[in-house]
Design a protein around this motif. Sequence first.
Motif, PDB file in Angstrom:
ATOM      1  N   GLY A 197       9.505   3.263  17.618  1.00  0.00           N
ATOM      2  CA  GLY A 197       8.325   2.499  17.214  1.00  0.00           C
ATOM      3  C   GLY A 197       8.256   2.318  15.710  1.00  0.00           C
ATOM      4  N   ALA A 198       8.582   3.387  14.958  1.00  0.00           N
ATOM      5  CA  ALA A 198       8.576   3.297  13.497  1.00  0.00           C
ATOM      6  C   ALA A 198       9.629   2.301  13.012  1.00  0.00           C
ATOM      7  N   ALA A 199      10.810   2.343  13.633  1.00  0.00           N
ATOM      8  CA  ALA A 199      11.876   1.416  13.241  1.00  0.00           C
ATOM      9  C   ALA A 199      11.499  -0.028  13.578  1.00  0.00           C
ATOM     10  N   CYS A 200      10.934  -0.224  14.761  1.00  0.00           N
ATOM     11  CA  CYS A 200      10.572  -1.582  15.194  1.00  0.00           C
ATOM     12  C   CYS A 200       9.409  -2.158  14.390  1.00  0.00           C
ATOM     13  N   SER A 201       8.590  -1.283  13.786  1.00  0.00           N
ATOM     14  CA  SER A 201       7.461  -1.788  12.994  1.00  0.00           C
ATOM     15  C   SER A 201       7.942  -2.634  11.820  1.00  0.00           C
ATOM     16  N   LEU A 202       9.173  -2.393  11.370  1.00  0.00           N
ATOM     17  CA  LEU A 202       9.723  -3.172  10.257  1.00  0.00           C
ATOM     18  C   LEU A 202       9.937  -4.631  10.639  1.00  0.00           C
ATOM     19  N   LEU A 203      10.028  -4.896  11.949  1.00  0.00           N
ATOM     20  CA  LEU A 203      10.233  -6.273  12.405  1.00  0.00           C
ATOM     21  C   LEU A 203       9.033  -7.159  12.082  1.00  0.00           C
ATOM     22  N   TRP A 204       7.850  -6.532  11.954  1.00  0.00           N
ATOM     23  CA  TRP A 204       6.659  -7.328  11.627  1.00  0.00           C
ATOM     24  C   TRP A 204       6.806  -8.008  10.273  1.00  0.00           C
ATOM     25  N   LEU A 205       7.605  -7.406   9.387  1.00  0.00           N
ATOM     26  CA  LEU A 205       7.802  -7.993   8.058  1.00  0.00           C
ATOM     27  C   LEU A 205       8.501  -9.343   8.131  1.00  0.00           C
ATOM     28  N   LYS A 206       9.183  -9.594   9.255  1.00  0.00           N
ATOM     29  CA  LYS A 206       9.909 -10.854   9.417  1.00  0.00           C
ATOM     30  C   LYS A 206       9.006 -11.999   9.857  1.00  0.00           C
ATOM     31  N   VAL A 207       7.864 -11.665  10.474  1.00  0.00           N
ATOM     32  CA  VAL A 207       7.042 -12.719  11.080  1.00  0.00           C
ATOM     33  C   VAL A 207       5.632 -12.823  10.511  1.00  0.00           C
ATOM     34  N   LEU A 208       5.181 -11.792   9.789  1.00  0.00           N
ATOM     35  CA  LEU A 208       3.822 -11.808   9.247  1.00  0.00           C
ATOM     36  C   LEU A 208       3.846 -11.513   7.751  1.00  0.00           C
ATOM     37  N   PRO A 209       2.844 -12.004   7.014  1.00  0.00           N
ATOM     38  CA  PRO A 209       2.807 -11.734   5.562  1.00  0.00           C
ATOM     39  C   PRO A 209       2.645 -10.248   5.282  1.00  0.00           C
ATOM     40  N   LYS A 210       3.475  -9.721   4.395  1.00  0.00           N
ATOM     41  CA  LYS A 210       3.450  -8.286   4.134  1.00  0.00           C
ATOM     42  C   LYS A 210       2.379  -7.926   3.116  1.00  0.00           C
ATOM     43  N   ARG A 211       1.957  -6.667   3.176  1.00  0.00           N
ATOM     44  CA  ARG A 211       0.998  -6.152   2.203  1.00  0.00           C
ATOM     45  C   ARG A 211       1.710  -5.868   0.888  1.00  0.00           C
ATOM     46  N   ASN A 212       0.923  -5.763  -0.185  1.00  0.00           N
ATOM     47  CA  ASN A 212       1.491  -5.502  -1.499  1.00  0.00           C
ATOM     48  C   ASN A 212       1.751  -4.022  -1.751  1.00  0.00           C
ATOM     49  N   MET A 213       1.243  -3.149  -0.857  1.00  0.00           N
ATOM     50  CA  MET A 213       1.282  -1.719  -1.136  1.00  0.00           C
ATOM     51  C   MET A 213       2.696  -1.164  -1.240  1.00  0.00           C
ATOM     52  N   TRP A 214       3.656  -1.789  -0.554  1.00  0.00           N
ATOM     53  CA  TRP A 214       5.000  -1.228  -0.551  1.00  0.00           C
ATOM     54  C   TRP A 214       5.827  -1.680  -1.740  1.00  0.00           C
ATOM     55  N   THR A 215       5.318  -2.628  -2.529  1.00  0.00           N
ATOM     56  CA  THR A 215       6.021  -3.009  -3.748  1.00  0.00           C
ATOM     57  C   THR A 215       5.200  -2.663  -4.985  1.00  0.00           C
ATOM     58  N   LYS A 216       4.037  -2.062  -4.738  1.00  0.00           N
ATOM     59  CA  LYS A 216       3.160  -1.709  -5.853  1.00  0.00           C
ATOM     60  C   LYS A 216       3.744  -0.538  -6.626  1.00  0.00           C
ATOM     61  N   ILE A 217       3.636  -0.588  -7.914  1.00  0.00           N
ATOM     62  CA  ILE A 217       4.160   0.492  -8.750  1.00  0.00           C
ATOM     63  C   ILE A 217       3.137   0.835  -9.814  1.00  0.00           C
ATOM     64  N   ALA A 218       2.951   2.112 -10.047  1.00  0.00           N
ATOM     65  CA  ALA A 218       2.031   2.547 -11.092  1.00  0.00           C
ATOM     66  C   ALA A 218       2.856   3.101 -12.247  1.00  0.00           C
ATOM     67  N   LEU A 219       2.953   2.370 -13.339  1.00  0.00           N
ATOM     68  CA  LEU A 219       3.698   2.841 -14.497  1.00  0.00           C
ATOM     69  C   LEU A 219       2.864   3.876 -15.240  1.00  0.00           C
ATOM     70  N   LEU A 220       3.487   4.969 -15.647  1.00  0.00           N
ATOM     71  CA  LEU A 220       2.766   6.043 -16.307  1.00  0.00           C
ATOM     72  C   LEU A 220       2.398   5.685 -17.741  1.00  0.00           C
TER      73      LEU A 220
END
Length: 210
Positions: A112-135
Amino acid sequence: MGLSSLYWVSFLFIGFGTMFLLGELLVKAKGLFAILGISLITLYFYAYLDPSMIITMMILYFLGILLIFIDGEFVNDGTLACIGIILMIISVGVSSPNWVIGLYAIIGVVIGAACSLLWLKVLPKRNMWTKIALLDRLTDEQGYTTMNTDYKELVGKTGVTLSNLRPVGTVKIGETHYSAQSDGYWIEKGTDIVVKQVDGTRILVDVLKK
């Protein structure tokens, strides 16, 4: 024949439940995936677990989901996400009434965790996984530049990373500091880099091959 006697159904409940819940974190599903995921996971716990363990194991499972969210939103190093997945596996596997249901449930979490990545192919992704906090605070006084009309001249130039790129971070090219990013992978601080591409103010760098 009750659900508790259908071992393979535990795989479907956990597999699809995990896929929807993690999908809610990955893409913009407007809460629909969260509702579906929580419903399926709740059905699994009520159908297969001892009533005295249901609340504890549900808390453990959703704590795992929370840790994955915190890792993606704030930490970004994968540690909390790994702990979260382990908690999810423990909650559905160890607490199962027998080893067969537990095995099906654990496989369900992983697939299920692996298949959840398939949603990235068909739906707009959230920004949280590319968000970066520079120190460090990036200011012109510190030598940082975020807007520069001469960025295109940087293509082919070399420099060094001043912070970890995961994939965004800070690099030094010449005597100037820039906000740059790798092509989706981690580059450690102090690594020699070369500018591969510039798109507006987006600077794409790669490890300099010596």
